[in-house]
Design a protein around this motif. Structure first.
Motif, PDB file in Angstrom:
ATOM      1  N   GLY A   1       0.794  -1.231   0.000  1.00 19.04           N
ATOM      2  CA  GLY A   1       0.000   0.000   0.000  1.00 19.04           C
ATOM      3  C   GLY A   1       0.826   1.281   0.000  1.00 19.04           C
ATOM      4  N   GLY A   2       2.142   1.169   0.112  1.00 17.97           N
ATOM      5  CA  GLY A   2       2.975   2.362   0.048  1.00 17.97           C
ATOM      6  C   GLY A   2       2.932   3.177   1.326  1.00 17.97           C
ATOM      7  N   ALA A   3       3.833   4.149   1.398  1.00 20.96           N
ATOM      8  CA  ALA A   3       3.836   5.064   2.539  1.00 20.96           C
ATOM      9  C   ALA A   3       2.497   5.799   2.607  1.00 20.96           C
ATOM     10  CB  ALA A   3       4.991   6.049   2.416  1.00 20.96           C
ATOM     11  N   SER A   4       1.876   6.011   1.466  1.00 22.64           N
ATOM     12  CA  SER A   4       0.584   6.723   1.445  1.00 22.64           C
ATOM     13  C   SER A   4      -0.480   6.006   2.264  1.00 22.64           C
ATOM     14  CB  SER A   4       0.097   6.887   0.002  1.00 22.64           C
ATOM     15  OG  SER A   4       1.005   7.687  -0.732  1.00 22.64           O
ATOM     16  N   SER A   5      -0.421   4.688   2.355  1.00 23.26           N
ATOM     17  CA  SER A   5      -1.387   3.972   3.204  1.00 23.26           C
ATOM     18  C   SER A   5      -1.067   4.158   4.683  1.00 23.26           C
ATOM     19  CB  SER A   5      -1.415   2.480   2.861  1.00 23.26           C
ATOM     20  OG  SER A   5      -1.936   2.290   1.567  1.00 23.26           O
TER      21      SER A   5
ATOM     22  N   PHE B   1      -2.844   7.100   6.761  1.00 23.77           N
ATOM     23  CA  PHE B   1      -4.067   6.872   7.549  1.00 23.77           C
ATOM     24  C   PHE B   1      -3.918   5.721   8.534  1.00 23.77           C
ATOM     25  CE2 PHE B   1      -5.037   3.839   4.148  1.00 23.77           C
ATOM     26  CZ  PHE B   1      -5.582   2.782   4.850  1.00 23.77           C
TER      27      PHE B   1
ATOM     28  N   MET C   1      -5.224   5.541  12.317  1.00 27.78           N
ATOM     29  CA  MET C   1      -6.282   4.561  12.575  1.00 27.78           C
ATOM     30  C   MET C   1      -5.910   3.625  13.726  1.00 27.78           C
ATOM     31  SD  MET C   1      -7.720   1.840   9.774  1.00 27.78           S
ATOM     32  CE  MET C   1      -9.355   2.249   9.191  1.00 27.78           C
TER      33      MET C   1
ATOM     34  N   LYS D   1      -0.127  15.525   3.464  1.00 23.52           N
ATOM     35  CA  LYS D   1      -1.048  14.398   3.217  1.00 23.52           C
ATOM     36  C   LYS D   1      -1.243  13.568   4.488  1.00 23.52           C
ATOM     37  CE  LYS D   1      -0.502  13.936  -1.752  1.00 23.52           C
ATOM     38  NZ  LYS D   1      -0.587  13.075  -2.916  1.00 23.52           N
TER      39      LYS D   1
ATOM     40  N   LYS E   1      -3.731  15.421   6.628  1.00 16.23           N
ATOM     41  CA  LYS E   1      -5.092  15.313   6.084  1.00 16.23           C
ATOM     42  C   LYS E   1      -5.723  13.950   6.409  1.00 16.23           C
ATOM     43  CE  LYS E   1      -7.567  15.405   1.674  1.00 16.23           C
ATOM     44  NZ  LYS E   1      -7.505  14.137   0.933  1.00 16.23           N
ATOM     45  N   GLU E   2      -4.967  12.887   6.226  1.00 18.91           N
ATOM     46  CA  GLU E   2      -5.535  11.549   6.448  1.00 18.91           C
ATOM     47  C   GLU E   2      -5.790  11.282   7.925  1.00 18.91           C
ATOM     48  OE1 GLU E   2      -6.586   9.618   3.938  1.00 18.91           O
ATOM     49  OE2 GLU E   2      -5.875  11.187   2.571  1.00 18.91           O
TER      50      GLU E   2
ATOM     51  N   ALA F   1      -9.236  12.353  10.134  1.00 16.43           N
ATOM     52  CA  ALA F   1     -10.467  11.558  10.213  1.00 16.43           C
ATOM     53  C   ALA F   1     -10.520  10.666  11.442  1.00 16.43           C
ATOM     54  CB  ALA F   1     -10.597  10.697   8.955  1.00 16.43           C
ATOM     55  N   PHE F   2      -9.410  10.542  12.151  1.00 18.41           N
ATOM     56  CA  PHE F   2      -9.354   9.561  13.240  1.00 18.41           C
ATOM     57  C   PHE F   2      -9.208  10.153  14.630  1.00 18.41           C
ATOM     58  CE2 PHE F   2      -8.157   7.394   9.346  1.00 18.41           C
ATOM     59  CZ  PHE F   2      -9.052   6.340   9.369  1.00 18.41           C
TER      60      PHE F   2
ATOM     61  N   PRO G   1     -10.372  -2.927  10.240  1.00 20.49           N
ATOM     62  CA  PRO G   1     -10.401  -4.120   9.375  1.00 20.49           C
ATOM     63  C   PRO G   1      -9.122  -4.947   9.569  1.00 20.49           C
ATOM     64  CG  PRO G   1     -11.139  -2.181   8.145  1.00 20.49           C
ATOM     65  CD  PRO G   1     -10.629  -1.689   9.477  1.00 20.49           C
TER      66      PRO G   1
ATOM     67  N   LEU H   1      -5.857  -3.955   8.122  1.00 23.68           N
ATOM     68  CA  LEU H   1      -5.337  -2.626   8.467  1.00 23.68           C
ATOM     69  C   LEU H   1      -4.831  -2.550   9.898  1.00 23.68           C
ATOM     70  CD1 LEU H   1      -8.086  -0.423   6.758  1.00 23.68           C
ATOM     71  CD2 LEU H   1      -5.866  -1.102   5.831  1.00 23.68           C
TER      72      LEU H   1
END
Ligand SMILES: Cc1ncc(COP(=O)(O)O)c(C=O)c1O
Ligand SMILES: Cc1ncc(COP(=O)(O)O)c(C=O)c1O
Ligand SMILES: [Mg+2]
Ligand SMILES: [Mg+2]
Ligand SMILES: [Mg+2]
Ligand SMILES: [Mg+2]
Lengths: 359, 359
Positions: free
Chosen positions: A73-77, A80, A84, A104, A107-108, A111-112, A217, A220
């Protein structure tokens, strides 16, 4: 002609790693089978996964408090997933905003749970690492991006705080020793110093997990992958293998202290070439914030017309990947572990020859 | 000795694909650089990504209503991502439970909305594909696992319903033509018929998206990857390249109808070898449910002592990966696209020779 690959990522890896990886695609360890067609639960591949984990522990000097995971999923995953797994409404995540990747991550995370940006260099187009800002007490963690691949800045010292850090080390992991005990979590997309695209390293302190109430999940939840040794499901076999080979090379070449010396010598040569050259300017405000991994520079004001001719001369000399990130323009020479000093000298010579012609 | 790789996944791919992939790791398309060190935004790699997408569309005959994505995280990440993107409290996901993978999909979906298991073969240890069950009206989607890799069962006809399907096709995608218009979403981990581990194919109907209210992290929202052509962040370059090569091979060898004929011939030979052999029994209740991809079989009752000797004879003949999944035991011969009929004949001969000796 020998190529000198200054790409920011995916990026240069050691030449013997390419040779061994190519051979493994043909025939893995004399099995008569390709590495790509064997079970991820075969003893041949679990040995690779084990060795990769041991190399990460060894090189970084990790204590038993930490687990090493190879995810997708990369560092981008991780922007969040970190929040999470670590943050909820009872806590607060502190973030230092030093570039597009930090932004980024911020931003992600929002939400948590509550997020506080404790410092930012955004107003100066991220040309510096913020220093001397107050860090509030009671943060769940403080998130930093240790090397800002796009803007060419890098932390030379970690923020002074008793709060544990969470760090995106995508573009400087394994480039120098790190005081890992300061961190609750470190993550890195492999595709700079560690391996090819397709695997993400996560190093997590076990006692930081299991404190948030939300449903996570299975895929994750870091605890899933800890329990199953990064093999809850099919891991990215080939990217992990190539990472293992690369880490073997790092170790065989003296480990992180040797990498640091090697990388600093290259950066010195590169920044001297920029500074001494009347046609080029570095983009970072203070020398102390300059990245040892990604040297960003521009043509001086008024000579932007020389952009294409310079890149052309680079290509002619075998220097590829010198164009800056599409979001900022200019030039960027990435100097990851696998790059030789000789290649940096070639680029410095190109810059010099270019200036002889155009200055 | 030639190897015959019956592994269930990661699994056999065409030999020329291994050769080309190995060469690309050394030198990609004569660039003087490894495929592993070039930018994912280089024209050389975006051409690969484009060709892979076109091949998927072409082979499956996808209409413009569908988008093709190459993601990370395995099919296991799709168990929750499908529900996260498609299901909420206002809807209901219908699921058919045909094995361990279906059961995991059901478990992960339950966190995102109401789930109804409309049929299950669990009571018979998943030895059949349920048929003739009522499918309630008003389902958001009906989820099926088209081929049950572990239990050796496969849908030969899709459930009769006007509701759109969501399908895990990890182990039979590209093995035969599919009526894709029946689906809202199809997903598959690459590591059987499509490529190596490390990339996951998702085919999604655009108009199925954007209907749930919840926050979805950027990386988990299919719309992110649609908008950015599977390059929002660094995609798994090498696994995508090898998948592209494999799909080229499928096309060059006649496409999905030709694959179907080829696969059915292999399955016929394999099941005849099982049925005609007094020492072995198939595990699937009805012949019509038998998987063309994974033939599962056991020693007859009372001769379980022959388990190790049979695997030994297989290995001696170059047949690897014949051991059944660790959760069910017995044997499994996986017969994916790239396997030749000759290899199946070798295994059939081993079974025959074994019986001559022990029956
Ligand atoms: C510092 C940093 N963080 C995050 C990323 C994003 O990584 P990925 O593409 O693996 O998601 C990059 C990519 O270059 C990066 O340099
Ligand atoms: C039908 C099916 N679904 C899902 C999976 C899990 O796939 P992954 O390991 O890519 O998560 C598998 C793995 O073998 C499978 O066969
Ligand atoms: Mg940056
Ligand atoms: Mg200068
Ligand atoms: Mg199954
Ligand atoms: Mg029989």
């Amino acid at each position: 002609m020998k190529k000198h690959n200054f790409s920011a990522g995916p990026a240069i890896l050691p030449q013997p790693v390419f040779e061994q990886a190519a051979e493994a695609v043909r025939d893995f360890n004399g099995m008569g089978l390709s590495l790509l067609e064997i079970s991820h639960r075969s003893p041949q591949f679990t040995a690779v996964l084990d060795e990769a984990q041991v190399l990460v522990r060894d090189l970084l000097g990790l204590s038993d408090a930490y687990e090493v995971l190879f995810l997708q999923g990369g560092a981008s995953s991780q922007f969040f997933m970190t929040a999470m797994n670590l943050l909820d409404e009872k806590g607060k995540g502190g973030y230092v905003d030093t570039g597009s990747w930090s932004a980024k991550a911020i931003k992600e995370a929002q939400a948590f749970g509550p997020v506080e940006v404790v410092a930012s260099s955004k107003a100066s187009n991220y040309n510096a690492i913020p220093k001397g800002y107050p860090i509030p007490d009671g943060l769940t963690y403080l998130h930093i991006t240790t090397n800002n691949t796009i803007f060419g800045t890098q932390y030379k010292a970690l923020p002074e705080t008793a709060t544990r850090l969470v760090a995106d080390m995508s573009s400087d992991i394994f480039s120098k020793p790190v005081d890992t005990e300061r961190f609750d979590l470190i993550y890195a997309g492999a595709q700079k110093n560690m391996g090819p695209a397709g695997v993400t390293l996560v190093i997590v302190r076990k006692d930081a997990l299991g404190k948030v109430g939300r449903h996570i999940p299975t895929m994750l939840d870091y605890r899933t992958h800890i329990k199953k040794g990064s093999s809850f499901n099919t891991p990215p076999v080939f990217p992990i293998y190539v990472s293992m080979l690369t880490l073997r090379w790092v170790k065989a070449n003296g480990g992180l202290k040797a990498m640091q010396a090697r990388n600093e010598a290259k950066a010195k040569l590169m920044y001297e070439a920029i500074d001494s050259n009347p046609l080029f300017d570095g983009t970072v405000a203070a020398a102390e914030d300059r990245s040892v991994m990604n040297a960003t520079f521009n043509l001086i004001e008024g000579r932007e017309d020389l952009f294409a001719p310079f890149l052309e001369l680079c290509e002619e000399a075998g220097c590829s990947g010198v164009k800056g990130h599409r979001s900022v323009g200019g030039f960027r020479a990435s100097l990851y572990n696998a790059m030789d000093l000789e290649s940096v000298q070639v680029l410095a010579d190109v810059m010099h020859a270019f200036t002889e012609k155009y200055a």
